[in-house]
Scaffold this active site. Structure first.
Site, PDB file in Angstrom:
ATOM      1  N   TYR A 227      93.861   2.803  53.471  1.00  0.00           N
ATOM      2  CA  TYR A 227      94.298   3.007  52.193  1.00  0.00           C
ATOM      3  C   TYR A 227      92.949   2.822  51.161  1.00  0.00           C
ATOM      4  CZ  TYR A 227      99.269   3.654  52.178  1.00  0.00           C
ATOM      5  OH  TYR A 227     100.334   4.247  52.368  1.00  0.00           O
TER       6      TYR A 227
ATOM      7  N   ASN B  70     107.948   1.384  50.620  1.00  0.00           N
ATOM      8  CA  ASN B  70     108.918   2.514  50.678  1.00  0.00           C
ATOM      9  C   ASN B  70     110.276   2.273  50.168  1.00  0.00           C
ATOM     10  OD1 ASN B  70     106.816   4.626  51.416  1.00  0.00           O
ATOM     11  ND2 ASN B  70     107.351   4.073  53.679  1.00  0.00           N
TER      12      ASN B  70
ATOM     13  N   HIS C  24     101.863  10.882  49.708  1.00  0.00           N
ATOM     14  CA  HIS C  24     102.191  10.345  48.267  1.00  0.00           C
ATOM     15  C   HIS C  24     101.509  11.089  47.144  1.00  0.00           C
ATOM     16  CE1 HIS C  24     104.366   6.898  50.428  1.00  0.00           C
ATOM     17  NE2 HIS C  24     103.265   7.163  50.909  1.00  0.00           N
TER      18      HIS C  24
END
Length: 486
Positions: free
Chosen positions: A337, A127, A54
């Site tokens: 993350y 997504n 990303h």
């Protein structure tokens, strides 16, 4: 001494590199799975300074307006009270490309949404597809390596991509989506978004529900053919960014209708498919979409680097009333993350204006580390109480207390801790169902797209993929094979 077996970084042989350690076959992952942690922690540190995945994105501020009260399902304040408005930030992105890549690549699109709620930031990092290629996060670093550049040639590598997919048929559903007409969104405004994972709600009675988030574009859905995308990439590699900037500048504020699917906790144990498998969707006939609100985007950031590059969206950013599920991909992402942001930005990344709570005050005992002392312009200092105490409990900081009234209800677990590989191993039915709803023209474009890159790989990988396509649908496999033999 030479060996030909896989080891950890300290030289220990690895017994199973494909399945995470979980509490029961469908249970959550265990922190004691040091091999999973090592893989993900190393993966998060492989590139600097851009995101490993990303990397290229577009950020926009907006608002969420609740149109249906969800207090029967969750105590989350932004989902309680019809008409309530919550400030939001969303980051759209491509997944596999670098910062300089084109927006019109055939690639999933990231759809990461933050709610700045009165009880803290709630992030849904999803997504534009309701599924993903994998069901277990332990495979994620390997998968992304196949989507990046060959370590010897520094070129994209169809052989690696298809070799991996041929050995992981769980990817079939997502591969079919990616290679179909849905694989290249025309822009970020005209595509749907999904939380993709299964999350949990709990209400004031302590009842738990499983939930999936859907964001339906009110602009409609528009996709590009491969030929259209190839032209656009050459004309304007920043096409989606430019489209969003122009829309906001013209006050043509894009909107999405927000919907959820909700499953009572007990039904997960008997449902026909594993509801925590990210390669699967919940059929709407079993769990209909419930409309709950509207998302509107209406303001571009003032500083791209400060706000879009440094936004630290993470699925671990929960608020009372919203939590995780035993989804193994989600469980891994809860660690990876936030850890990626600690590495990329610094320990105190949540003190940056785009990351700190806008509608709530952060109180904690964390003082030191990179960027320590940064002030959040929305709620003042984030160093915790107005004292020098950096520990708790204490008698000097004015009383930072636990909030037991927001405690999540217990999650019932069952099963032995093990690395489970065979559960809900039907990797073909939903992929086949998707193929069968395509028109003849869509089917032909799908198989032509697949054959375009599959023809560049070795015969054994081609044969494995044809077998997978055939198991999804006999016509699907036959068409791909015919093009490969032509």
């Amino acid at each position: 001494m030479n060996n030909n077996y896989l080891t950890s970084q300290n030289g220990a042989p690895i017994a199973d590199d494909q399945n995470s350690l979980s509490a029961g076959e469908r249970g959550p992952l265990l922190l004691q799975d040091w091999h999973l942690i090592e893989k993900l922690a190393h993966f998060n540190r492989e590139r600097i300074p851009e995101r490993i995945v990303h990397a290229k994105g577009t950020g926009v501020y907006g608002k969420f307006t609740l149109t249906k009260d969800l207090s029967d399902y969750t105590i989350a304040e932004h989902f309680n009270g019809v008409g309530k408005e919550t400030e939001t930030f969303i980051r759209f992105s491509t997944v596999g490309g670098e910062m300089g890549s084109a927006d019109a690549e055939r690639d999933p699109r990231g759809f990461g949404l933050r709610f700045y709620t009165k009880q803290g930031n709630h992030d849904i990092v999803g997504n534009n597809t309701p599924t993903f290629f994998l069901r277990d996060g332990i495979k994620f670093p390997d998968f992304i390596h196949t989507q990046k550049r060959n370590p010897q040639t520094n070129l994209k590598d169809p052989q690696a991509m298809w070799d991996f997919w041929s050995l992981n048929p769980e990817a079939m559903h997502q591969v079919t989506i990616l290679m179909s007409d849905r694989g290249i969104p025309a822009n970020y405004r005209q595509m749907h978004g999904y939380g993709s994972h299964t999350f949990s709600f709990w209400n004031a009675k302590g009842e738990r529900f499983w939930v999936k988030f859907h964001f339906k574009s009110q602009q409609g859905v528009v996709n590009l053919t491969g030929e259209q995308a190839d032209v656009l990439k050459g004309i304007d590699p920043d096409s989606s960014q430019r489209d969003m900037v122009a829309a906001i500048a013209d006050s043509n504020f894009p909107k999405w209708t927000v919907k959820v699917q909700i499953m009572p906790e007990a039904e997960a144990n008997t449902y026909a498919i594993n509801p925590f498998d990210l390669t699967k969707v919940w059929p709407h006939s079993d769990y209909p979409l419930i409309e709950i609100g509207e998302l509107e985007l209406n303001r571009m950031p003032e500083n791209y680097f400060a706000e879009v590059e440094q936004v630290a969206l993470a699925p671990s950013n929960f608020v009372p009333g919203v939590g995780a599920s035993p989804d193994k991909m989600l469980q891994a992402r809860l660690f990876s993350y936030a850890d990626a942001q600690r590495y990329r930005i610094g320990t105190n990344y949540n003190q940056l204006p785009v990351n700190c709570p806008h509608a709530a005050k952060a109180n904690h005992h964390q003082r030191a580390g990179a960027m320590a002392g940064t002030q959040c312009p929305y709620n003042g200092s984030q160093t915790g109480a107005d004292s020098s105490a950096n520990y708790g409990p204490n008698t000097v900081d004015g009383g930072l207390k636990d909030t037991s009234q927001f405690a999540e209800p217990p999650l019932r677990l069952d099963g032995e801790a093990d690395r489970y590989s065979r559960y809900d191993q039907d990797d073909y039915t939903q992929a086949g169902n998707l193929y069968r709803i395509f028109s003849e023209e869509e089917k032909q474009r799908l198989v032509e797209t697949i054959a375009g890159t599959l023809s560049q790989v070795t015969a054994d990988v081609q044969q494995k993929m044809v077998a997978h396509f055939t198991q999804a649908d006999a016509d699907y496999g036959q068409r791909v094979n015919a093009l490969l033999e032509a």
